[in-house]
Design a protein around this motif. Structure first.
Motif, PDB file in Angstrom:
ATOM      1  N   TYR A 237       0.896  -1.225  -0.058  1.00  0.00           N
ATOM      2  CA  TYR A 237       0.096   0.101   0.082  1.00  0.00           C
ATOM      3  C   TYR A 237       0.725   1.490   0.122  1.00  0.00           C
ATOM      4  CZ  TYR A 237      -3.895  -3.072   1.323  1.00  0.00           C
ATOM      5  OH  TYR A 237      -4.648  -3.943   1.184  1.00  0.00           O
ATOM      6  N   GLY A 238       0.313   2.285  -0.682  1.00  0.00           N
ATOM      7  CA  GLY A 238       0.880   3.414  -0.574  1.00  0.00           C
ATOM      8  C   GLY A 238       0.527   4.557   0.518  1.00  0.00           C
ATOM      9  N   PRO A 239       0.884   5.718   0.736  1.00  0.00           N
ATOM     10  CA  PRO A 239       0.153   6.593   1.680  1.00  0.00           C
ATOM     11  C   PRO A 239      -0.987   6.554   1.956  1.00  0.00           C
ATOM     12  CG  PRO A 239       1.109   7.972  -0.020  1.00  0.00           C
ATOM     13  CD  PRO A 239       1.311   6.590  -0.288  1.00  0.00           C
ATOM     14  N   SER A 240      -1.595   6.687   3.319  1.00  0.00           N
ATOM     15  CA  SER A 240      -3.193   6.436   3.501  1.00  0.00           C
ATOM     16  C   SER A 240      -3.697   7.912   3.449  1.00  0.00           C
ATOM     17  CB  SER A 240      -3.127   5.976   4.811  1.00  0.00           C
ATOM     18  OG  SER A 240      -2.742   4.705   5.142  1.00  0.00           O
ATOM     19  N   THR A 241      -5.003   8.097   3.181  1.00  0.00           N
ATOM     20  CA  THR A 241      -5.626   9.247   2.969  1.00  0.00           C
ATOM     21  C   THR A 241      -6.720   9.238   4.059  1.00  0.00           C
ATOM     22  OG1 THR A 241      -5.272   9.281   0.808  1.00  0.00           O
ATOM     23  CG2 THR A 241      -6.739  10.649   1.341  1.00  0.00           C
ATOM     24  N   TYR A 242      -6.927  10.342   4.878  1.00  0.00           N
ATOM     25  CA  TYR A 242      -7.972  10.404   5.817  1.00  0.00           C
ATOM     26  C   TYR A 242      -9.280  11.251   5.328  1.00  0.00           C
ATOM     27  CZ  TYR A 242     -10.486  11.856  10.188  1.00  0.00           C
ATOM     28  OH  TYR A 242     -11.342  12.012  11.210  1.00  0.00           O
ATOM     29  N   ASN A 243     -10.354  10.649   5.617  1.00  0.00           N
ATOM     30  CA  ASN A 243     -11.825  11.098   5.138  1.00  0.00           C
ATOM     31  C   ASN A 243     -12.417  11.610   6.571  1.00  0.00           C
ATOM     32  OD1 ASN A 243     -14.283  11.827   4.142  1.00  0.00           O
ATOM     33  ND2 ASN A 243     -14.477   9.968   2.998  1.00  0.00           N
ATOM     34  N   LYS A 244     -12.556  12.999   6.620  1.00  0.00           N
ATOM     35  CA  LYS A 244     -13.370  13.299   7.794  1.00  0.00           C
ATOM     36  C   LYS A 244     -14.806  12.918   7.839  1.00  0.00           C
ATOM     37  CE  LYS A 244     -10.279  17.519   7.967  1.00  0.00           C
ATOM     38  NZ  LYS A 244      -9.898  19.162   7.969  1.00  0.00           N
ATOM     39  N   ASP A 245     -15.518  13.104   6.795  1.00  0.00           N
ATOM     40  CA  ASP A 245     -16.730  12.748   6.827  1.00  0.00           C
ATOM     41  C   ASP A 245     -17.203  11.508   7.406  1.00  0.00           C
ATOM     42  OD1 ASP A 245     -17.281  15.228   5.574  1.00  0.00           O
ATOM     43  OD2 ASP A 245     -17.454  14.248   3.579  1.00  0.00           O
ATOM     44  N   THR A 246     -16.357  10.173   7.003  1.00  0.00           N
ATOM     45  CA  THR A 246     -16.629   8.984   7.581  1.00  0.00           C
ATOM     46  C   THR A 246     -15.667   8.552   8.721  1.00  0.00           C
ATOM     47  OG1 THR A 246     -14.939   8.117   5.839  1.00  0.00           O
ATOM     48  CG2 THR A 246     -17.325   8.514   5.423  1.00  0.00           C
ATOM     49  N   ASP A 247     -14.787   9.440   8.796  1.00  0.00           N
ATOM     50  CA  ASP A 247     -13.778   9.070   9.680  1.00  0.00           C
ATOM     51  C   ASP A 247     -12.944   7.891   9.429  1.00  0.00           C
ATOM     52  OD1 ASP A 247     -12.156   9.561  12.337  1.00  0.00           O
ATOM     53  OD2 ASP A 247     -13.405   8.500  13.694  1.00  0.00           O
ATOM     54  N   GLU A 248     -12.669   7.762   8.388  1.00  0.00           N
ATOM     55  CA  GLU A 248     -11.960   6.540   7.961  1.00  0.00           C
ATOM     56  C   GLU A 248     -10.614   6.775   7.215  1.00  0.00           C
ATOM     57  OE1 GLU A 248     -15.756   3.233   7.217  1.00  0.00           O
ATOM     58  OE2 GLU A 248     -14.882   4.678   5.537  1.00  0.00           O
ATOM     59  N   TYR A 249      -9.582   5.702   6.802  1.00  0.00           N
ATOM     60  CA  TYR A 249      -8.642   5.971   6.317  1.00  0.00           C
ATOM     61  C   TYR A 249      -8.614   5.281   5.110  1.00  0.00           C
ATOM     62  CZ  TYR A 249      -6.403   8.508  10.057  1.00  0.00           C
ATOM     63  OH  TYR A 249      -6.239   9.718  11.011  1.00  0.00           O
ATOM     64  N   THR A 250      -7.965   5.459   3.871  1.00  0.00           N
ATOM     65  CA  THR A 250      -7.944   4.667   2.795  1.00  0.00           C
ATOM     66  C   THR A 250      -6.440   4.606   2.216  1.00  0.00           C
ATOM     67  OG1 THR A 250     -10.222   5.401   2.338  1.00  0.00           O
ATOM     68  CG2 THR A 250      -8.726   4.510   0.509  1.00  0.00           C
ATOM     69  N   HIS A 251      -6.296   3.337   1.822  1.00  0.00           N
ATOM     70  CA  HIS A 251      -4.823   3.424   0.939  1.00  0.00           C
ATOM     71  C   HIS A 251      -5.154   2.287  -0.139  1.00  0.00           C
ATOM     72  CE1 HIS A 251      -3.382   0.254   4.557  1.00  0.00           C
ATOM     73  NE2 HIS A 251      -4.536  -0.205   3.744  1.00  0.00           N
ATOM     74  N   VAL A 252      -4.114   2.445  -1.040  1.00  0.00           N
ATOM     75  CA  VAL A 252      -4.280   2.011  -2.458  1.00  0.00           C
ATOM     76  C   VAL A 252      -2.900   0.949  -2.570  1.00  0.00           C
ATOM     77  CG1 VAL A 252      -4.550   1.878  -4.806  1.00  0.00           C
ATOM     78  CG2 VAL A 252      -5.833   3.712  -3.407  1.00  0.00           C
ATOM     79  N   CYS A 253      -3.249  -0.315  -3.112  1.00  0.00           N
ATOM     80  CA  CYS A 253      -2.033  -1.083  -3.247  1.00  0.00           C
ATOM     81  C   CYS A 253      -1.336  -0.673  -4.593  1.00  0.00           C
ATOM     82  CB  CYS A 253      -2.357  -2.746  -3.654  1.00  0.00           C
ATOM     83  SG  CYS A 253      -1.038  -3.592  -3.956  1.00  0.00           S
ATOM     84  N   VAL A 254      -0.015  -0.259  -4.513  1.00  0.00           N
ATOM     85  CA  VAL A 254       0.684   0.309  -5.704  1.00  0.00           C
ATOM     86  C   VAL A 254       0.985  -0.803  -6.950  1.00  0.00           C
ATOM     87  CG1 VAL A 254       1.835   1.996  -4.180  1.00  0.00           C
ATOM     88  CG2 VAL A 254       2.911  -0.655  -4.574  1.00  0.00           C
ATOM     89  N   SER A 255       0.762  -2.187  -6.736  1.00  0.00           N
ATOM     90  CA  SER A 255       1.085  -2.985  -7.710  1.00  0.00           C
ATOM     91  C   SER A 255      -0.551  -3.474  -8.379  1.00  0.00           C
ATOM     92  CB  SER A 255       1.688  -4.419  -7.250  1.00  0.00           C
ATOM     93  OG  SER A 255       0.669  -4.907  -6.180  1.00  0.00           O
ATOM     94  N   CYS A 256      -1.495  -3.922  -7.667  1.00  0.00           N
ATOM     95  CA  CYS A 256      -2.721  -4.274  -8.171  1.00  0.00           C
ATOM     96  C   CYS A 256      -3.811  -3.355  -8.069  1.00  0.00           C
ATOM     97  CB  CYS A 256      -3.171  -5.500  -7.605  1.00  0.00           C
ATOM     98  SG  CYS A 256      -3.695  -5.432  -5.628  1.00  0.00           S
ATOM     99  N   GLY A 257      -3.826  -2.063  -7.295  1.00  0.00           N
ATOM    100  CA  GLY A 257      -4.837  -1.108  -7.403  1.00  0.00           C
ATOM    101  C   GLY A 257      -6.020  -1.316  -6.336  1.00  0.00           C
ATOM    102  N   PHE A 258      -5.741  -2.331  -5.609  1.00  0.00           N
ATOM    103  CA  PHE A 258      -6.758  -2.738  -4.361  1.00  0.00           C
ATOM    104  C   PHE A 258      -6.848  -1.413  -3.457  1.00  0.00           C
ATOM    105  CE2 PHE A 258      -7.843  -4.573  -0.401  1.00  0.00           C
ATOM    106  CZ  PHE A 258      -9.210  -4.846  -0.638  1.00  0.00           C
ATOM    107  N   ILE A 259      -8.147  -1.015  -3.236  1.00  0.00           N
ATOM    108  CA  ILE A 259      -8.513  -0.172  -2.329  1.00  0.00           C
ATOM    109  C   ILE A 259      -8.886  -0.568  -0.849  1.00  0.00           C
ATOM    110  CG2 ILE A 259      -9.570   1.906  -1.723  1.00  0.00           C
ATOM    111  CD1 ILE A 259      -9.913   2.329  -4.770  1.00  0.00           C
ATOM    112  N   GLU A 260      -8.294  -0.538   0.074  1.00  0.00           N
ATOM    113  CA  GLU A 260      -8.380  -0.742   1.633  1.00  0.00           C
ATOM    114  C   GLU A 260      -9.091   0.619   2.392  1.00  0.00           C
ATOM    115  OE1 GLU A 260      -6.993  -4.161   4.728  1.00  0.00           O
ATOM    116  OE2 GLU A 260      -5.417  -2.520   3.988  1.00  0.00           O
ATOM    117  N   THR A 261     -10.189   0.280   3.192  1.00  0.00           N
ATOM    118  CA  THR A 261     -10.599   1.488   3.837  1.00  0.00           C
ATOM    119  C   THR A 261     -10.531   0.826   5.438  1.00  0.00           C
ATOM    120  OG1 THR A 261     -12.111   2.284   2.243  1.00  0.00           O
ATOM    121  CG2 THR A 261     -12.636   2.800   4.579  1.00  0.00           C
ATOM    122  N   TYR A 262     -10.006   1.570   6.290  1.00  0.00           N
ATOM    123  CA  TYR A 262      -9.793   1.134   7.597  1.00  0.00           C
ATOM    124  C   TYR A 262     -10.100   2.348   8.512  1.00  0.00           C
ATOM    125  CZ  TYR A 262      -5.153   2.918   7.241  1.00  0.00           C
ATOM    126  OH  TYR A 262      -4.015   3.871   7.030  1.00  0.00           O
TER     127      TYR A 262
END
Length: 265
Positions: A237-262
């Motif tokens: 995964y690359g650097p994480s991104t914070y979403n204030k509205d949902t209070d969740e973090y998201t990062h993307v796999c740099v090789s396959c593009g899979f998006i994970e939210t946590y």
């Protein structure tokens, strides 16, 4: 004693004939007449003063003309006896279903017991012949419908035109085969329905067979492309991104593009 007894049993005419034959035989031997040929019954054919005789080798000479007359009389008696013993068989006349004229015998009557004279016979169209295989397929009949159902259908045998070593073909009269099909199926409408139903089943079976082969082909292709040495994928995964509205973090796999939210605790 035996010879004198036999002579007493002969009639005067027989004795005279024997004497004449004996004198002729002595005369021929003395004149050294040549033997011309052997007859069919083993006797000798000889010629004296232009007349032909048959030497039976039993002390008798028979004139050739008398012999031919005797054979002709025997043949005539045999012919007359045969004619006397022969029975006069009555001739049965049939009525043609086409022209309604009477006739004694015909091709269709002889081979198929179908009342039609030779003048009305039409093997190209109306009285067409059909093989047993074609009859089964066209009229949906079984072997028992030809041979077991009463009365059995008449047929003629012919050599197979495709290969002489194959079994002989059975040819049936198509009119009679169609009539038998009506007995089996009930009517032409039911026969058509049965034919349509079988065609639909045949098409379904074809599609099913095609899909089965296609699936087998796909499995074969997949098995050849599958790399058994391939390991399971590990996300980076690359650097994480914070979403204030949902209070969740998201990062993307740099090789396959899979998006994970946590969420961070």
């Amino acid at each position: 004693m035996e010879e004198s007894k036999n002579q007493k049993m002969l009639t005067e005419a027989q004795k005279a004939r024997i004497e004449r034959n004996r004198v002729k035989a002595m005369h021929l031997r003395e004149s050294k007449v040549a033997i011309s040929k052997e007859t069919e019954n083993g006797g000798k054919m000889i010629k004296v003063d232009g007349s032909k005789y048959v030497d039976t080798c039993g002390g008798f000479l028979i004139n050739e003309h008398d012999l031919e007359t005797e054979e002709e009389e025997k043949a005539a008696k045999i012919i007359k006896l045969a004619e006397d013993e022969a029975e006069d068989l009555p001739i049965t006349y049939l009525k043609c279903i086409e022209c309604e004229e009477e006739y004694a015998d015909s091709y269709l009557s002889k081979h198929f017991e179908y009342s039609c004279c030779d003048k009305c016979k039409d093997l190209d169209e109306k009285h067409q012949l059909i093989t047993k295989t074609d009859a089964r397929n066209e009229f949906l009949l079984k072997d028992c419908d030809f041979d077991k159902r009463e009365p059995p259908l008449k047929f003629i045998s012919r050599k197979n035109p495709h290969k002489s070593t194959w079994a002989e073909m059975k040819l049936y009269l198509k009119l009679q085969v169609k009539a038998r099909a009506m007995e089996v199926h009930g009517s032409e409408e039911k026969l058509r329905e049965e034919i349509k139903l079988r065609e639909e089943k045949r098409e379904i079976a074809k599609v099913k067979k095609y899909n089965t082969k296609l699936n087998e082909l796909r499995k074969t292709v997949r098995s050849t492309l599958y790399d058994k040495t391939h390991k399971s994928h590990v996300h980076e995964y690359g650097p994480s991104t914070y979403n204030k509205d949902t209070d969740e973090y998201t990062h993307v796999c740099v090789s396959c593009g899979f998006i994970e939210t946590y969420e961070e605790m």
